[in-house]
Enzyme design. Sequence first.
Site, PDB file in Angstrom:
ATOM      1  N   ILE A  48      14.469   6.224 -82.873  1.00  0.00           N
ATOM      2  CA  ILE A  48      13.768   6.910 -81.784  1.00  0.00           C
ATOM      3  C   ILE A  48      13.685   8.401 -82.082  1.00  0.00           C
ATOM      4  O   ILE A  48      12.640   9.034 -81.877  1.00  0.00           O
ATOM      5  CB  ILE A  48      14.441   6.641 -80.426  1.00  0.00           C
ATOM      6  CG1 ILE A  48      14.299   5.157 -80.060  1.00  0.00           C
ATOM      7  CG2 ILE A  48      13.833   7.512 -79.332  1.00  0.00           C
ATOM      8  CD1 ILE A  48      15.082   4.742 -78.825  1.00  0.00           C
ATOM      9  N   CYS A  49      14.756   8.984 -82.595  1.00  0.00           N
ATOM     10  CA  CYS A  49      14.762  10.413 -82.906  1.00  0.00           C
ATOM     11  C   CYS A  49      13.737  10.745 -83.979  1.00  0.00           C
ATOM     12  O   CYS A  49      13.020  11.757 -83.885  1.00  0.00           O
ATOM     13  CB  CYS A  49      16.150  10.863 -83.354  1.00  0.00           C
ATOM     14  SG  CYS A  49      17.432  10.627 -82.102  1.00  0.00           S
ATOM     15  N   THR A  50      13.632   9.898 -84.986  1.00  0.00           N
ATOM     16  CA  THR A  50      12.641  10.116 -86.040  1.00  0.00           C
ATOM     17  C   THR A  50      11.234  10.072 -85.454  1.00  0.00           C
ATOM     18  O   THR A  50      10.385  10.901 -85.802  1.00  0.00           O
ATOM     19  CB  THR A  50      12.814   9.073 -87.163  1.00  0.00           C
ATOM     20  OG1 THR A  50      14.122   9.223 -87.725  1.00  0.00           O
ATOM     21  CG2 THR A  50      11.765   9.256 -88.253  1.00  0.00           C
TER      22      THR A  50
END
Length: 158
Positions: A48-50
């Site tokens: 999700i962060c990517t």
Amino acid sequence: MSRQPLQVGQTAPDFTLRDQNGRDVSLSETLRDRAVLLVFYPFAFSGICTGELGEIRDDLGRFESEALTTFAISCDPMFSLRAWADQEGYFFPLLSDFWPHGQVASDYGVLDETAGKAMRGTFLVAPDGRIAWTLVNPSGQARDLTGHEEALLRLTSA
């Protein structure tokens, strides 16, 4: 998490953190020129962060302008952030809140102390140092990064 996230109208705590290239980045010094969007995220290299930081990279004009700059902040060490930035092509500041571990995330009320990571907290800090807009999502839920734009328009048209 021991504190509540900061709210609109509250003063943003100042900080100086190292970016992925080892340079010190200060909130107060940056606010002299423009508003700052703080994007706290749990971990480098996670899915999700990517995706979220990829959205910033792919539409950088929404996040970097004469009126705004964006700082992405996690509790990862600087060298991990450098490797991730190199791999993903992130050329905006990734700031390391590694030591004292999560201090800035804690100051903003978005440190998950049990897991030792930042929650998905987003804060638009106006040039006067006050929070102008905020959004906090749980770690597993991607955030909508468009919400800051209306708040920024209000700031720049005032």
